[in-house]
Design a protein around this motif. Structure first.
Motif, mmCIF file in Angstrom:
data_model
loop_
_atom_site.group_PDB
_atom_site.id
_atom_site.type_symbol
_atom_site.label_atom_id
_atom_site.label_comp_id
_atom_site.label_asym_id
_atom_site.label_seq_id
_atom_site.Cartn_x
_atom_site.Cartn_y
_atom_site.Cartn_z
ATOM 1 N N ASP A 534 0.529 -1.320 0.336
ATOM 2 C CA ASP A 534 -0.042 0.013 -0.101
ATOM 3 C C ASP A 534 0.499 1.607 0.139
ATOM 4 N N ARG A 535 2.059 0.761 0.759
ATOM 5 C CA ARG A 535 2.770 1.780 -0.016
ATOM 6 C C ARG A 535 3.696 2.345 -1.019
ATOM 7 N N PRO A 536 3.299 4.309 -1.154
ATOM 8 C CA PRO A 536 4.061 4.599 -2.592
ATOM 9 C C PRO A 536 5.539 3.939 -2.580
ATOM 10 N N THR A 537 6.355 4.575 -4.144
ATOM 11 C CA THR A 537 7.124 4.654 -4.654
ATOM 12 C C THR A 537 8.031 5.782 -4.236
ATOM 13 N N MET A 538 9.665 5.851 -3.610
ATOM 14 C CA MET A 538 9.959 7.160 -4.102
ATOM 15 C C MET A 538 9.362 8.320 -5.435
ATOM 16 N N SER A 539 9.862 7.025 -6.499
ATOM 17 C CA SER A 539 9.122 8.421 -7.585
ATOM 18 C C SER A 539 7.457 9.284 -7.080
ATOM 19 N N GLU A 540 7.040 7.999 -6.809
ATOM 20 C CA GLU A 540 5.838 8.645 -5.692
ATOM 21 C C GLU A 540 5.407 9.403 -4.809
ATOM 22 N N VAL A 541 6.643 9.096 -4.107
ATOM 23 C CA VAL A 541 7.046 10.677 -2.964
ATOM 24 C C VAL A 541 7.205 11.586 -3.431
ATOM 25 N N LEU A 542 8.181 11.869 -4.256
ATOM 26 C CA LEU A 542 8.469 12.935 -5.139
ATOM 27 C C LEU A 542 7.285 13.627 -5.433
ATOM 28 N N LYS A 543 6.441 13.233 -6.045
ATOM 29 C CA LYS A 543 5.217 13.721 -6.987
ATOM 30 C C LYS A 543 4.455 13.801 -5.739
ATOM 31 N N MET A 544 3.842 13.142 -5.108
ATOM 32 C CA MET A 544 3.051 13.507 -4.034
ATOM 33 C C MET A 544 3.416 14.809 -2.827
ATOM 34 N N LEU A 545 4.135 15.236 -2.985
ATOM 35 C CA LEU A 545 4.905 16.259 -2.301
ATOM 36 C C LEU A 545 5.298 17.226 -2.680
#
Length: 594
Positions: A534-545
């Motif tokens: 359920d956790r995002p990948t770090m590339s997805e994290v950067l987008k969400m930030l």
């Protein structure tokens, strides 16, 4: 027990953590074992690695993250390069579980026994090299099913019988120096290897196909060599190590890394004086040092590397770490090995760590304003994205926290200690389950199984974001006395449910953007979900930030969290607590992490 007579009894705290772990096991479904990883470990057992050439880490969720001699694509093992490693066993039936395997290289070992028929199950296999071993018997007729085979080398084995006709369709093959009957499809016998390096077709047409395939293979090899050279562009032409001491040892280079003598580092750190210690963690102490050219360095003396005879293995692991170069990763300057010492040398970070700037400042030192904290969040995310998605092999940190995020002269986040978990654990063969990390930062599946993945790092990153916002530690036992949640993540979730976001923010922050704070809190809670998938990948994290795709994911999280809270309340009400119970209401606070 009442709060008035509460004491910090280490045994009781340990018992509470055991219950905490038990509830995690009850609350979450543990992922199925990694089939390919287990198959590889069984294969290694059958191969009999008596020389201990392979250091596969059984604690990882998948072999694709950092296992040597293994190449993956889309999360599946596609290549094994196990040539010339001194194996003396045979092939395990488990190899048939590697359904995506394209290339298998086991040449120049001491393998024996019959050629297994279960190789036929590897229908995607294109390259198979078992040359220069001691295999006996015939080639199984089931190998006719290897319709994808492009290159086959069985030379220099004690093989007899006929060659299945389907194998002749492979563009490149070698049956020389065996007792196999090549049949009428060849101009000459394929028995003596010295006379016939590779078997040949009778017709000119098939020769053209073969040579064309050789040309294509040569082009692929050239491409592989070019790629290798590109990734090694920062390395020295020679990576040879010599057993030297004294002044000559300084001249030995490992690529761009410098090999220090122990005496040089003793002088730099005043013989590893306690007054020079600037940090201490699970891997050892870090000392401030000044080299003879007045360069300031951080000297990490690894505490787990006190076993003699591991210099070569340590140097291989250092090489892997040294190729990870990114502005948000701590650059390795050099290293030192002796029979009892393993030491790493880094640039000195005068602004120390994020944890220091959040909680341990002296009265005359400056803390972190909101702009700097936000920059740290982005910089750390960029560093992790590089480790997870751009490094080959991938590197999993396994101990992500504010104390391991250093700050350079411009207060840019520099992630330290990456790769050290693998570097240390790889040599600890006596340990069956080695969980690396800091309580409060460790993902639940890692606690339960001892197996890590990039998603365990994502969990640690989420906790680190909460540290940045709140300025607090991941675990604060003092909150027990106020009947508050001990775990920072639970404390923040409670305040979010009560719409008290303002109470989450560090009281030392005078100015901050409320919207940006809410964004980081939301990303943190998405990163710390119980199920790793359920956790995002770090590339997805950067987008969400940056707010991209965050709204929908946050809405789904709130709905799911409400459902889980209801389920957890039902579960906790089913517990029956007696007056004589070892655990009390305080224990429930410790075990509520989801």
């Amino acid at each position: 027990m009442t709060h008035s007579n509460f004491s910090y009894d280490p045994l009781k705290i340990l018992l509470r953590w055991l219950l905490f772990l038990s509830v995690f096991k009850l609350s979450y479904a543990i992922k199925d074992p990694d089939v390919e990883g287990e198959a590889l470990l069984d294969l290694l057992n059958y191969l009999n690695d008596s020389n201990n050439q392979i250091d596969w880490d059984s604690h990882l969720v998948s072999p694709c993250f950092s296992w040597s001699h293994v190449t993956c694509r889309n999360g599946h093992v596609i290549s094994l390069t196990l040539a010339s490693l001194g194996f003396s066993g045979t092939l395990s039936p488990s190899i048939a579980k590697l359904n995506y395997l394209v290339s298998l290289e086991l040449q120049n070992n001491n393998l024996s026994g019959s050629l297994p028929d279960y190789i036929a199950n590897l229908t995607n296999l294109q390259y198979l090299n078992l040359a220069d071993n001691n295999f006996k018997g015939s080639i199984p007729t089931t190998w006719n099913q290897l319709s994808s085979l492009m290159h086959l080398d069985l030379s220099s084995n004690d093989l007899t019988g006929s060659i299945p006709m389907q194998l002749f369709s492979a563009p490149m093959f070698n049956f020389s120096d065996t007792h196999l009957h090549c049949g009428e499809g060849f101009e000459q016998s394929c028995v003596p290897k010295s006379d016939h390096p590779a078997s040949t077709y009778k017709s000119k047409h098939t020769n053209v196909v073969r040579f064309a395939s050789c040309g294509a293979f040569a082009i692929l090899c050239l491409g592989a060599i070019f790629s290798y050279r590109y990734h090694q562009m920062h390395r020295h032409k020679s990576d040879i190590f010599a057993n030297v001491s004294g002044e000559d040892e300084r001249k030995i280079s490992f690529g761009q890394l410098r090999r220090f003598s122990l005496r040089e580092l003793q002088v730099a750190t005043k013989n590893f004086s306690e007054s020079n210690v600037v940090g201490q963690g699970g891997f050892g102490k870090v000392y401030k040092g000044i080299l003879s050219d007045n360069t300031k360095v951080g000297v990490k003396r690894l505490s787990d590397y006190n076993n003699p005879g591991g210099e070569a293995a340590f140097e291989r692991e250092v090489q892997l770490i040294s190729v990870a170069v990114h502005r948000n990763l701590l650059r390795l300057i050099g290293f030192c090995t002796t029979t009892t010492e393993r030491i790493l040398v880094y640039p000195f970070m005068k602004n120390l760590s994020v944890a220091y700037r959040l909680r341990d400042l002296k009265s005359d030192e400056k803390g972190l304003d909101w702009a700097t904290r936000k920059k740290v969040a982005f910089g750390t995310a960029h560093g992790l994205e590089y480790l997870h998605e751009q490094c080959n092999p991938k590197i999993i940190h396994r101990d992500l926290k504010a104390a391991n995020i250093l700050l350079d002269d411009e207060f840019e986040a520099v992630l330290g200690d990456f790769g050290l978990a693998k570097l240390v654990d790889a040599r600890m063969t006596h340990v069956t389950t080695q969980v690396r990390g800091t309580m409060g930062h460790i993902a639940p599946e890692y606690l339960s199984t001892g197996k890590s993945s990039e998603k365990t790092d994502v969990f640690g990153y989420g906790i680190t974001l909460l540290e940045l916002v709140t300025g607090e530690r991941a675990i604060e036992l003092s909150r027990l006395q106020e009947e508050e949640d001990v775990l920072l993540i639970d404390h923040v979730k409670k305040l979010v449910r009560e719409n008290r976001v303002g109470d989450i923010v560090d009281k030392n922050l005078e100015n901050y953007d409320t919207k940006e704070v809410e964004t980081i809190i939301q990303v943190a809670l998405l990163c710390t979900q119980g199920f790793p998938e359920d956790r995002p990948t770090m590339s997805e994290v950067l987008k969400m930030l940056q707010g991209i795709g965050l709204a929908d994911k946050w809405a789904n999280w709130k709905q799911l969290e409400e459902t889980r809270n209801q389920e957890f309340s039902l579960m906790t009400h089913q517990f029956v607590w007696s007056d004589e119970s070892t655990f009390d209401q305080e224990t429930i606070h410790l075990s509520k992490a989801r």
